[in-house]
Design a protein around this motif. Structure first.
Motif, PDB file in Angstrom:
ATOM      1  N   GLY A  68       0.667  -1.195   0.346  1.00  0.00           N
ATOM      2  CA  GLY A  68      -0.035  -0.355   0.071  1.00  0.00           C
ATOM      3  C   GLY A  68       1.166   1.195   0.077  1.00  0.00           C
ATOM      4  N   ASP A 103      -3.026  -2.614   0.368  1.00  0.00           N
ATOM      5  CA  ASP A 103      -4.853  -1.708  -0.614  1.00  0.00           C
ATOM      6  C   ASP A 103      -3.781  -1.841  -1.365  1.00  0.00           C
ATOM      7  N   SER A 105      -4.427  -2.101  -4.440  1.00  0.00           N
ATOM      8  CA  SER A 105      -5.082  -1.553  -6.193  1.00  0.00           C
ATOM      9  C   SER A 105      -4.686   0.041  -5.985  1.00  0.00           C
ATOM     10  N   SER A 236      -8.863   8.705   2.077  1.00  0.00           N
ATOM     11  CA  SER A 236      -7.288   8.380   1.841  1.00  0.00           C
ATOM     12  C   SER A 236      -7.256   9.230   0.788  1.00  0.00           C
TER      13      SER A 236
END
Length: 420
Positions: A68, A103, A105, A236
């Motif tokens: 992340g 995360d 992605s 975020s």
């Protein structure tokens, strides 16, 4: 759709970019603070260590190793925890695997010949970093433009068969360096966009209001609440919380922000202590060295914190007796240092970056780049204190990749106005 995004490739933006040096999850918070200070967008990608050194990875293996993105707000929020304040030395030696929010992605690996428009679409969907193989040379006549031939996208030319390429236009083709990458951020994309504003006309000179990119769903906290409450659910994108003062006319007055941008190059330990001990208003407004926190009646200090003078039994760093704006890195310059800091004196590096809803897109992008910010807070056209929303990277990318909408004649007729 501007043709500039169709005829450029991701590799065009990697020229001069340094090679990616992986920051692993086993490294400490102390090391992360140093790395973030040298990063873009006040955050760093965090990786799992390779299972076997020297092994050549494929894209899927690299994707699984990516954890992340860790930013300065995440670290200050971690250091503001009660157990970290009790032993700051131990907290600084904590591996970042205990701090970063997983995360995977947020990062996408792309071929250097990927169209820029495709990369922008990915970033609009939430990707924050693009991992691109390093290239040594570009074959063909142009290294800046890629070619559409008979409706087909040409990524590479087969140099082993000159006859087959005789009737083809020359195209750019990167030669990747094995297992070496560079990392593109959204800031890199915005820098490219601002370098070709003419190709995007009339969008850059249109107001952010007419483009419909002002996001009214921002995160906020009232100035009188404990600053630590801002970390209960960290936003975020953008990683920022507006500190507001609700007014009688049913609107919010912005007086500051608690964000990764503002905490980027600060004193992290001092910021963490202040975050845990002060109200949100006191935290963002700062206090001069010769002014006691108790002299700020507007924003009462959180009385539920422990004595700031007490050192823990393990002999770790003694927390400061009183907070100073200079100890964090904020600047506050009241005209009369013998007076307590008031909201009207709120100036300097701690001031939130704002624009009007009548500001042009080009002006907002220039603001973000000049201040190395991930966002700009938007105020009402007629009232600088009236907060109406925020504009971030994703909003800008959405604006430049879609047709200019038809403006309502009764709305703000300011599509060509620049920021005041």
């Amino acid at each position: 759709m501007a043709s500039v995004f169709l005829y450029h490739v991701v590799g065009d933006l990697t020229v001069g970019k340094p090679e990616l040096v992986e920051f692993t999850e086993t490294q400490t918070v102390e090391a992360a603070i140093k790395a973030i200070g040298e990063s873009t967008e006040c955050g760093i990608p965090v990786w799992k260590t390779r299972s076997q050194k020297g092994m050549i990875e494929n894209a899927e293996m690299r994707r699984k190793r990516f954890v992340g993105i860790l930013n300065s707000l995440d670290i200050v929020a971690f250091l503001a925890r009660e157990e970290c304040l009790a032993d700051q030395e131990k907290a600084m030696k904590t591996p970042v695997s205990e701090v970063v929010l997983p995360d995977n992605s947020l990062l996408k690996e792309l071929d250097p010949a990927t169209r820029l428009i495709d990369a922008l679409e990915m970033m609009k969907q939430g990707v924050k970093r693009l991992l691109v193989p390093k290239s040594v040379v570009w074959r063909g006549m142009s290294k800046r433009f890629s070619i559409l031939y008979n409706g087909k996208w040409l990524k590479n030319i087969d140099t082993s068969n000159p006859a087959a390429n005789a009737n083809r236009p020359s195209t750019s083709s990167p030669v990747p360096i094995r297992d070496k990458f560079c990392c593109l951020s959204r800031e890199d994309i915005i820098r490219f966009i601002i370098g070709c504003l003419g190709a995007l006309a009339p969008i850059p000179l249109s107001s952010i209001y007419s483009l419909g990119i002002i996001n009214p769903n921002y995160c906020s906290i009232e100035a009188s609440r404990p600053a630590i409450d801002a970390t209960q659910k960290l936003p975020s994108d953008p990683p920022a919380v507006a500190v507001i003062d609700p007014m009688a006319d049913d609107y919010n007055k912005i007086i500051g922000e608690i964000s990764a941008t503002k905490l980027w190059k600060c004193d992290y330990l001092a910021a963490a202590w202040a975050l845990a001990n002060f109200s949100a208003g006191q935290f963002v407004m700062g206090v001069e060295d010769n002014i006691s926190p108790s002299s700020l009646p507007d924003f009462p200090v959180n009385s539920m914190v422990t004595n700031a003078n007490t050192a823990n039994s393990r002999g770790s760093i003694v927390r400061p007796k009183k907070f100073s704006s200079r100890s964090i890195g904020f600047v506050s310059n009241p005209t009369n240092s013998s007076l307590s800091v008031s909201r009207s004196m709120y100036r300097g590096r701690s001031a939130p970056l704002t624009c009007k809803e009548t500001s042009s897109l080009a002006a907002v992008m220039a603001q973000m780049l000049s201040h190395r910010a991930t966002h700009v807070w938007v105020t009402d056209a007629d009232n600088d204190d009236h907060l109406v929303g925020v504009v971030g990277y994703a909003d800008i990318l959405a604006a430049v990749t879609r047709p200019l909408p038809t403006t309502n004649p009764e709305s703000h007729s300011c599509s060509s106005m620049l920021i005041n």
